[in-house]
Design an enzyme around this catalytic site. Structure first.
Site, PDB file in Angstrom:
ATOM      1  N   CYS A 120       0.845  -1.070  -0.181  1.00 11.55           N
ATOM      2  CA  CYS A 120       0.155   0.053   0.147  1.00 11.55           C
ATOM      3  C   CYS A 120       0.807   1.182   0.079  1.00 11.55           C
ATOM      4  O   CYS A 120       0.515   2.454  -0.378  1.00 11.55           O
ATOM      5  CB  CYS A 120      -1.060   0.052   1.013  1.00 11.55           C
ATOM      6  SG  CYS A 120      -2.134  -1.703   1.245  1.00 11.55           S
ATOM      7  N   HIS A 261      -3.634   7.051   2.442  1.00  5.52           N
ATOM      8  CA  HIS A 261      -4.221   5.405   2.197  1.00  5.52           C
ATOM      9  C   HIS A 261      -5.388   5.522   2.486  1.00  5.52           C
ATOM     10  O   HIS A 261      -5.450   5.364   3.893  1.00  5.52           O
ATOM     11  CB  HIS A 261      -3.129   4.683   2.424  1.00  5.52           C
ATOM     12  CG  HIS A 261      -3.424   3.241   2.171  1.00  5.52           C
ATOM     13  ND1 HIS A 261      -3.937   2.903   1.019  1.00  5.52           N
ATOM     14  CD2 HIS A 261      -3.417   1.866   2.818  1.00  5.52           C
ATOM     15  CE1 HIS A 261      -4.207   1.672   1.149  1.00  5.52           C
ATOM     16  NE2 HIS A 261      -4.264   0.964   2.154  1.00  5.52           N
ATOM     17  N   ASN A 291     -10.076  -0.395  -0.237  1.00  7.85           N
ATOM     18  CA  ASN A 291      -8.840  -0.501  -0.038  1.00  7.85           C
ATOM     19  C   ASN A 291      -8.144  -0.955  -1.306  1.00  7.85           C
ATOM     20  O   ASN A 291      -8.299  -2.039  -1.637  1.00  7.85           O
ATOM     21  CB  ASN A 291      -8.275  -1.104   1.219  1.00  7.85           C
ATOM     22  CG  ASN A 291      -6.753  -1.103   1.392  1.00  7.85           C
ATOM     23  OD1 ASN A 291      -5.963  -0.809   0.403  1.00  7.85           O
ATOM     24  ND2 ASN A 291      -6.147  -1.691   2.625  1.00  7.85           N
TER      25      ASN A 291
END
Ligand code: UT7
Length: 334
Positions: A120, A261, A291
């Site tokens: 990520c 994020h 996500n």
């Protein structure tokens, strides 16, 4: 590792993103696993996520986002000197997904291209690489793509991970700064291998090659110790965000936007509290996108820029944390 505060040498010249058209809602998940829309919204903030079509691979999403970023930057693909594709879901183990992107977007046939695995935090790592190549005059224009097809590596029988992730791609063309103070001011990237098994895929590599047994034991899917990652994320994202501010001699008041994020709305709330940056300065799209790992920041950034939310001259922080554990922050003067 940190880049020193100084006049930006590189700048984001154009952005693009691509989200597959199919949407999976929390209500769809209610029919698949023992979960509820209420639990998912309360614990994560996610309402729906995009899922790629069976015939799509990561490079298809990446190339589309890349094309859009190049058009936005008004740049011919032949002008690229480097392509960095940040992903944990490559088309296949060999060659790098960046090869397919190079071919499809029509970049020069000798344009260097490679994949970068930082989960990520991938896009922030990618920006750091692009900035370094431009700073050392090894490249003038770099395409950085964050792309994930997490739907391909998620165990749809595991309610604790399956509801979190979505597919998508976001891209930035990074080129020379114009000298007016706008551009990539700093990047800070970090990793802690002690936490490697907090978020990982056990099989499919050299340690546990694919076999009938690994498939049977569902070892090719993402496994996460959610609470550990959550606590680590709050701590590390807050400190990386504060570092982006302090290392540039700025204060919280100077920060116009944070593009975090998009992993969990509660993590974002906690980072806002700990860093002292008001919550209304965090750009959020997690409810629509879920996500998307390395694609998360460039998708959100592109949305915010195209909507006119982020304006010229504003200070924008990116922060992300993911499997590795990897994390980092960047400060951009837009
Ligand atoms: O992007 C990379 C970085 N990743 C992250 O930052 C993710 C970090 N972690 C998280 O966001 C959260 O830990 C999760 C969203 C993954 C989980 O939320 P949580 O509040 O930490 O839940 P938990 O794991 O502590 O589980 C609480 C309960 C458990 O039930 P019991 O044992 O209390 O009966 C779980 O089995 O919630 C249950 N649960 C669910 N219930 C309904 C877990 N997933 C679900 C679900 N629906 N989807």
């Amino acid at each position: 590792m940190a880049s020193k505060a100084r006049l930006p040498v590189s700048k984001i010249l154009g952005m693009g993103h691509y989200l597959p058209s199919r949407i999976l809602t929390n209500f769809d998940f209610e029919k698949m696993v023992d979960t509820s829309d209420q639990w998912i919204v309360e614990r994560t903030g996610i309402r729906e996520r995009h899922i790629a079509a069976p015939e799509e691979a990561a490079s298809d999403l990446a190339a589309e986002a890349g094309r859009r970023a190049l058009a936005d930057a008004d740049l011919d693909p032949k002008e690229l000197d480097l392509i960095v594709v940040c992903t944990v879901t490559p088309d296949q183990p060999l060659p790098a997904t960046a090869m397919f992107v190079q071919r499809v977007i029509g970049a020069r046939s000798d344009c260097p291209a490679f994949d970068l695995v930082a989960a990520c935090a991938g896009f922030i790592y990618g920006l750091s690489v692009a900035d370094s190549f431009i700073r050392t005059e090894q490249a003038r224009c770099v395409l950085v793509v964050g792309v994930e097809m997490l739907s391909r590596i998620i165990d749809y029988e595991d309610r604790s991970t399956s509801v979190l992730f979505g597919d998508g791609a976001g891209a930035a063309v990074v080129g020379p700064a114009s000298g007016d103070g706008s551009g990539l001011v700093s990047t800070h990237i970090y990793a802690d291998g002690a936490m490697a098994e907090a978020l990982y895929i056990p099989a499919g590599g050299s340690r546990l090659p694919a076999s009938e047994q690994t498939v049977e034991e569902r070892l090719h899917y993402v496994r996460m110790t959610g609470q550990d990652v959550f606590k680590f994320a709050v701590k590390r994202l807050s400190s990386a965000t504060k570092t982006a501010i302090s290392s540039n001699g700025l204060s919280v008041r100077d920060i116009d936007w944070v593009i975090p994020h998009q992993a969990n709305l509660r993590i974002i709330d906690a980072v806002s509290q700990r860093s002292g940056i008001p919550r209304d300065r965090f750009y959020i799209n997690i409810e629509r996108v879920g996500n998307t790992s390395s694609a998360s920041i460039p998708i959100a950034l592109d949305e915010a820029v195209k909507a006119g939310t982020i304006e010229e001259g504003q200070n924008v922080i990116f922060c992300a944390l993911g499997g590795g554990i990897t994390w980092g922050s960047a400060l951009v003067r837009w």
